[in-house]
Design a protein around this motif. Structure first.
Motif, short mmCIF file in Angstrom:
data_model
loop_
_atom_site.label_atom_id
_atom_site.label_comp_id
_atom_site.label_asym_id
_atom_site.label_seq_id
_atom_site.Cartn_x
_atom_site.Cartn_y
_atom_site.Cartn_z
N VAL A 35 4.14 -12.42 -44.84
CA VAL A 35 5.22 -11.81 -44.06
C VAL A 35 4.78 -11.75 -42.60
O VAL A 35 3.81 -11.07 -42.27
N ARG A 36 5.48 -12.45 -41.74
CA ARG A 36 5.17 -12.51 -40.33
C ARG A 36 6.24 -11.75 -39.55
O ARG A 36 7.42 -11.95 -39.80
N GLY A 37 5.81 -10.92 -38.62
CA GLY A 37 6.82 -10.24 -37.82
C GLY A 37 6.22 -9.18 -36.92
O GLY A 37 5.06 -8.79 -37.05
N GLU A 38 7.06 -8.73 -36.00
CA GLU A 38 6.64 -7.72 -35.03
C GLU A 38 6.42 -6.39 -35.73
O GLU A 38 6.85 -6.16 -36.86
N LYS A 39 5.75 -5.49 -35.03
CA LYS A 39 5.48 -4.18 -35.59
C LYS A 39 6.78 -3.41 -35.77
O LYS A 39 7.75 -3.59 -35.04
N GLY A 40 6.78 -2.51 -36.77
CA GLY A 40 7.94 -1.67 -36.99
C GLY A 40 9.12 -2.36 -37.63
O GLY A 40 10.26 -2.07 -37.31
N THR A 41 8.88 -3.33 -38.53
CA THR A 41 9.98 -4.06 -39.16
C THR A 41 9.97 -3.90 -40.68
O THR A 41 10.48 -4.75 -41.40
N ALA A 42 9.38 -2.82 -41.18
CA ALA A 42 9.41 -2.47 -42.60
C ALA A 42 8.64 -3.45 -43.48
O ALA A 42 8.89 -3.52 -44.68
N LYS A 43 7.69 -4.19 -42.91
CA LYS A 43 6.90 -5.11 -43.74
C LYS A 43 6.14 -4.34 -44.82
O LYS A 43 6.25 -4.62 -46.01
N SER A 44 5.34 -3.37 -44.38
CA SER A 44 4.53 -2.62 -45.33
C SER A 44 5.38 -1.78 -46.25
O SER A 44 5.06 -1.60 -47.44
N THR A 45 6.48 -1.23 -45.75
CA THR A 45 7.36 -0.39 -46.57
C THR A 45 7.89 -1.18 -47.76
O THR A 45 7.86 -0.71 -48.90
N ALA A 46 8.38 -2.39 -47.52
CA ALA A 46 8.95 -3.20 -48.60
C ALA A 46 7.89 -3.59 -49.61
O ALA A 46 8.13 -3.57 -50.83
N VAL A 47 6.70 -3.95 -49.14
CA VAL A 47 5.64 -4.37 -50.05
C VAL A 47 5.19 -3.21 -50.93
O VAL A 47 5.04 -3.35 -52.15
N ARG A 48 4.99 -2.05 -50.33
CA ARG A 48 4.53 -0.90 -51.11
C ARG A 48 5.59 -0.46 -52.12
O ARG A 48 5.26 0.06 -53.19
N ALA A 49 6.86 -0.65 -51.77
CA ALA A 49 7.93 -0.24 -52.68
C ALA A 49 8.10 -1.21 -53.84
O ALA A 49 8.68 -0.84 -54.87
N LEU A 50 7.61 -2.44 -53.71
CA LEU A 50 7.83 -3.44 -54.75
C LEU A 50 7.15 -3.07 -56.06
O LEU A 50 7.66 -3.36 -57.14
N SER A 51 5.98 -2.43 -55.99
CA SER A 51 5.22 -2.15 -57.21
C SER A 51 6.02 -1.31 -58.20
O SER A 51 5.83 -1.42 -59.41
N PRO A 90 1.59 1.74 -65.26
CA PRO A 90 2.33 1.03 -64.22
C PRO A 90 1.48 -0.08 -63.59
O PRO A 90 0.24 0.01 -63.53
N ALA A 91 2.15 -1.12 -63.13
CA ALA A 91 1.45 -2.17 -62.39
C ALA A 91 0.89 -1.59 -61.09
O ALA A 91 1.56 -0.82 -60.40
#
Length: 709
Positions: A35-51, A90-91
């Motif tokens: 995932v490439r992108g500027e700071k503050g674009t929910a990259k980490s939020t989406a990944v952490r929520a996937l589990s 849980p995974a």
């Protein structure tokens, strides 16, 4: 930070990001997501929520390596496992920090106990923890290269191998690999980019309504995380059920000959290297069909797979922007007939990109849920833009900004000229032995490299020096009552191998942009030379910075950063004109290096001054003691030399009459001077391998050049 994660289905926007993550959840064989992108674009939020959307896994009770009860790993270090019931859990989502060591990633083998007690003691690492779950690497572009290699090898083989001095351990390591990065902080090498299955570019929405929804949901989550999660529980359950159904359908999906030809034609048409792209596209298209509830792959699946799997595989050098020509892709795919439509109805007629735009129209808590969760551009509180920018993040808001008035005094400013074609440069390195971050420029003590000696271990033993250990233990065998053939080894005998490799440096460019450099052909050659050095810095894993001077002052055009392509962009836009404040450029370099030494004391600098050596303006702020511009530049250069800063002067003087002023500057810096032509690796001049080797040559120029000046 709340213990209740932000719901995946509450994310606004970022359709490609959400789709890529869900496709990997359906088929981990796709190979992960970058995932490439500027700071503050929910990259980490989406990944952490996937589990939270992944199905639970059954594991052998007590197994540290998460073996499946029905098919345990026969090589599991905790095995062999007896058949029996498993325990559901849980995974996991395991995060790999940027500063992690090799032992923390792959696990630690206790060499001390192996040698002294004959016990194979193994402490699992993060790869074992992530087995059958998610391994998340934030800022993956800042991770050391050897760790990235280990990580991607394990992801490709589905297993991790740890070998130390003839003792080896293997365990299964199959996980969904997700990496995030900010391109402003540097790029991954093309070879490493290719190892990620899919890539997506993310950016904050420019639509006011969508940004309002981002803020509204984020504030609601922060006020009461548990209540917010309950509000989205139904949508989470629906997407989780759809992932399970798609996984079950995946083995039944047919990848027909037409789809395979479309995949091969797309990869060949975009000239991607190797065959990995074809395989990833095939797996992605199959996962897309399963996600849509179909048993055959269609043209739209192949098209979407290409948009996710090919852009990052088309980069040839760090100055190429990733991307894909969609019109060209459509022309390629239109050359093949569509697959025959399926007789059964499609249970998801809207396809994999349904779910609306996240404004509460089909994915919100009051909507119909859709097929893909609602969208969210907003980061969690810890990811929101901070008023304090990172020190090595380039300022991208000034691309077309005019130069400061101090820069524009003197001769008229000239428009930027294009750089000449880059070339392979000679090797410039810092003398001595450093201890900086791993790289490929200067000699350094590193964890990897050739063995140069031994020492007593400081803390945990990682690299055994066997010969030195035997030598230390041999004199004490009689006193220790040795009775057999083997040596009696104690902890005090163990010796750690010391190794020498290469480090990355901070290459700070100080570029003369004054009127004396403003001839278009000449400035084009100068920019081409600096661009070549930037490419070399990228390949050697350096940080770079750019200072320019002209008119009546100097400017830090780019603070030190790992983003070489950002430096190249600033160089391309560099205008010229005005007088030559050489002293100001050198003093600005001194200040930048002083600050960077406090931030990262282990990274040694290499100063590259690109100039013809003329000094026609003082350009020194603050009313400092006077002197001619040339005297001020000499004092500034000697200040840098007195602090041991390794430097190189690239002499840009041309024409039949030459003043040799760059040689004077080089002598003051205690540095070699190399011409633009001599900078080429294939030139007849001798290879510049160490800046200190040229001091004797420049010393002989000192007196002659000063008289000429």
């Amino acid at each position: 930070m709340s213990s209740v994660p932000y719901p995946f289905t509450a994310v606004v926007g970022q359709t490609d990001l959400r789709l890529a993550l869900l496709l990997n959840a359906v088929s981990p064989a796709v190979g992960g997501v970058l995932v490439r992108g500027e700071k503050g674009t929910a990259k980490s939020t989406a990944v952490r929520a996937l589990s939270a959307l992944l199905p639970q896994v059954d594991v052998v009770p007590g197994c540290r390596f998460s073996c499946a009860p029905g098919a345990p790993d026969p090589a599991c270090p905790d095995g062999p496992h007896e058949p029996g019931a498993g325990a559901a859990r849980p995974a996991r989502m395991v995060e790999l920090p940027v500063g992690a060591s090799e032992d923390r990633l792959v696990g630690a083998l206790d060499i001390e106990r192996a040698l002294s007690e004959g016990v194979k003691a193994f402490e699992p690492g993060l790869l074992a923890d992530a087995h059958r779950g998610i391994l998340y690497v934030d800022e993956v572009n800042l991770l050391h290269d050897h760790l990235i290699d280990l990580l991607l090898d394990a992801a490709a083989m589905g297993a991790s191998y740890v070998e130390r001095e003839g003792v080896s351990v293997r365990h299964a390591a199959r996980f969904l690999l997700v990496g995030t990065m900010n391109p402003e902080e540097g790029e991954l090498r093309p070879q490493l980019l290719d190892r990620f299955g899919l890539t997506v570019e993310v950016a904050a929405s420019r639509e006011p309504a969508q940004r309002v929804e981002v803020v509204r949901r984020r504030l609601a989550y922060e006020d009461d995380p548990a209540a917010f999660a309950i509000r989205w529980a139904d949508e989470e359950h629906e997407v989780r059920a759809r992932v399970v159904a798609a996984r079950a359908l995946l083995p039944q999906v047919l990848l027909g000959d037409t789809a395979l030809l479309q995949i091969a034609a797309a990869c060949a048409g975009f000239e991607v290297d190797g065959m990995r792209a074809d395989i990833v596209m095939a797996r992605t298209a199959t996962a897309l069909a399963a996600w849509a509830g179909r048993t055959s792959v269609r043209k739209e699946d192949v098209r979407q797979a290409a948009l996710l799997a090919l852009p990052h595989r088309r980069r040839r050098n760090p100055f190429d922007a990733p991307g894909l020509d969609e019109e060209m892709l459509d022309r390629i795919l239109d050359g093949f007939p569509d697959e025959e439509p399926e007789p059964e109805p499609d249970p998801e007629p809207q396809g994999p990109d349904d779910g609306g735009d996240g404004d509460g129209d089909g994915g919100g808590p009051d909507g119909d849920g859709g097929g893909v969760p609602p969208q969210h551009d907003g980061p969690p509180a810890q990811e929101a833009d901070s008023p304090e920018a990172a020190p090595d993040a380039p300022d991208t808001t000034r691309e077309d900004a005019p130069q400061p008035s101090a820069q524009g005094s003197g001769a008229a400013e000239q428009a930027p000229v294009a750089a000449a074609e880059p070339f392979r440069t000679k090797v410039l390195s810092v003398p001595g032995l450093g201890e900086g971050a791993a790289g490929r420029r200067s000699r350094a003590r590193t964890a990897h490299g050739r063995t140069t000696g031994s020492q007593r271990p400081r803390g945990h033993l990682t690299k055994l020096h066997l010969a030195a250990t035997v030598h230390a233990a041999a004199p004490h065998q009689k006193a220790r009552g040795r009775a057999g053939r083997g040596l009696v080894i104690r902890k005090d005998d163990l010796r750690q191998a010391t190794r020498e490799g290469r480090e990355g440096n901070l290459v700070l460019f100080v570029v003369d942009a004054s009127g004396s450099m403003a001839a278009r052909q000449r400035m084009s050659a100068v920019k081409g030379a600096v661009m070549s050095l930037l490419l070399d810095a990228y390949q050697r894993r350096d940080k770079v910075g750019l200072i320019t001077f002209r008119g009546s002052g100097a400017e830090l055009a780019l603070p030190p950063t790992s983003s070489v392509d950002a430096a190249a962009a600033r160089l391309e836009r560099l205008p010229t004109g005005g007088r030559t404040p050489l002293a100001a450029g050198l003093l600005k370099a001194h200040e930048v290096l002083r600050v960077e030494r406090l931030r990262d004391p282990s990274r040694r600098p290499l100063l590259v001054v690109v100039t013809d050596g003329r000094a026609t303006s003082a350009g020194v702020p603050g009313g400092r003691p006077g002197g001619t511009p040339r005297e001020l530049s000499g004092r500034s250069a000697r200040l840098l030399a007195s602090e041991g800063i390794a430097s190189v002067v690239v002499d840009c003087e041309s024409g039949p009459v030459r003043l040799g002023l760059a040689g004077v500057l080089a002598a003051d810096l205690g540095a070699p001077a190399v011409t633009l032509d001599g900078l080429r690796a294939d030139s007849l001049a001798g290879l510049v391998k160490n800046v200190r080797t040229a001091v004797t040559h420049t010393a002989s120029l000192n007196s002659v050049s000063r008289r000429a000046a």
